[in-house]
Design an enzyme around this catalytic site. Structure first.
Site, short mmCIF file in Angstrom:
data_model
loop_
_atom_site.label_atom_id
_atom_site.label_comp_id
_atom_site.label_asym_id
_atom_site.label_seq_id
_atom_site.Cartn_x
_atom_site.Cartn_y
_atom_site.Cartn_z
N SER A 128 0.96 -1.20 -0.09
CA SER A 128 0.19 -0.01 0.43
C SER A 128 1.03 1.12 -0.04
O SER A 128 2.13 1.22 0.46
CB SER A 128 -0.97 -0.02 1.17
OG SER A 128 -1.31 1.25 1.78
N TYR A 165 -2.57 -1.53 10.40
CA TYR A 165 -2.72 -1.92 9.09
C TYR A 165 -1.11 -1.31 8.38
O TYR A 165 -0.63 -2.12 7.57
CB TYR A 165 -3.61 -0.95 8.39
CG TYR A 165 -3.97 -1.33 6.92
CD1 TYR A 165 -4.19 -2.35 6.42
CD2 TYR A 165 -3.45 -0.32 6.16
CE1 TYR A 165 -4.46 -2.52 4.92
CE2 TYR A 165 -3.62 -0.18 4.49
CZ TYR A 165 -4.16 -1.58 4.08
OH TYR A 165 -4.09 -1.64 2.84
#
Ligand SMILES: NC(=O)c1ccc[n+]([C@@H]2O[C@H](COP(=O)([O-])OP(=O)(O)OC[C@H]3O[C@@H](n4cnc5c(N)ncnc54)[C@H](OP(=O)(O)O)[C@@H]3O)[C@@H](O)[C@H]2O)c1
Length: 264
Positions: A138, A151
């Site tokens: 990401s 995350y």
């Protein structure tokens, strides 16, 4: 039979990858939890493209997931030459407000499962001397993110792990790539209650476009793919700016989520 194995194919980025690989003639192994969706996807892909599609319905956060996949592939006599480690989700919010069970599942899925599956597949890829592995990180892989701490840490692991492995295979036909998407129009934001955040109101990319960008770079064996100019700039600035500033920017981007409300 040779095939591409993709995790998290029942929606979003994994679904778009499955269609891309089937459309260019690859056999595909679909992996996710929702068996009904997997069945429908299998029929759709086999109907539209002349390829073999099989699926494994399982919760990949479970400890025995890789053993189950490895045994199933052996049973089917399937050899995976391209692996897409894509399955993932987010549990966003201030660390004291987030659900620790979801965070531990996230660590199990993003870190433990990805690591173990990659080892299992690589051992066979080595025998053939060629392979492609795409690990989905990401833009958060570069940005420690307040109100999304676990995350972003799992995604940092994915990038570090992939970059290091890539060095081990530098003089071989096996290439390990990290894909770092920014906000993408999938079920991810809805599931994580992120749709009202600034992050998902700015530049949001369609998963099909993301895959069109990523596919040729993956096949060429690129180390890192950051799709889109906006995401590239975001990563570039996050690397130039002091962490105290990127901390504040991240908090603003994630405002609007119900578990980030301490910052008034
Ligand atoms: N969308 C974004 O803005 C964005 C940005 C950066 C990175 N990413 C990354 O991109 C990847 C794909 O996400 P997406 O955006 O396509 O989200 P998505 O539409 O929610 O798709 C996630 C996929 O992962 C599967 N999955 C989730 N937990 C699983 C589990 N425990 N076991 C098996 N399968 C599981 C889901 O299938 P089932 O529910 O059927 O199991 C689904 O197919 C993730 O790694 C995510 O972190 C997304």
């Amino acid at each position: 039979m040779k095939a591409v194995l993709i995790t998290g194919t029942t929606s979003g980025i994994g679904k778009a990858f499955a269609e891309k690989f089937a459309s260019v003639g690859n056999n595909v192994i679909l992996v996710a939890r929702n068996e009904q969706k997997l069945k429908e996807q299998q029929l759709f892909l086999q109907d539209h493209y002349n390829v073999t599609v099989k699926y494994i319905a399982y919760d990949l956060a479970k400890e025995d997931a890789v053993d189950l996949i490895a045994n199933t592939l052996d049973e089917w006599n399937v050899y995976v030459d391209i692996l897409i480690n894509n399955a993932g989700f987010n549990e966003c919010g201030l660390f004291v407000k987030t659900d620790i069970r979801k965070e531990l599942d996230m660590i199990n899925l993003h870190i433990r499962f990805t690591t173990q599956l990659t080892k299992s597949i690589l051992l066979k890829m080595e025998e053939m001397g060629w392979g492609r592995i795409l690990n989905v990180g990401s833009t958060g892989s570069f940005i420690p993110s307040p109100t999304d701490a676990v995350y972003s840490a799992t995604k940092a692991y994915i990038m570090s792990f992939s970059n290091a492995l890539r060095g081990e295979y530098s003089k071989t036909g096996i290439k390990i790539t990290t894909l770092c998407p920014g906000a993408t129009k999938t079920e991810f934001a809805t599931k994580a209650n992120l749709s009202n955040t600034l992050l998902f109101k700015m530049a949001v990319m369609k998963p099909e476009k993301l895959v069109d960008i990523a596919y040729p770079k993956l096949m060429k064996g690129k180390r890192l793919i950051i799709p889109g100019v906006y995401n590239k700039l975001l990563v570039m600035f996050s690397m130039m700016l002091p962490i105290s500033i990127t901390n504040r920017i991240t908090v603003s981007m994630l405002k609007g989520h119900d578990k980030t409300k301490k910052y008034k």
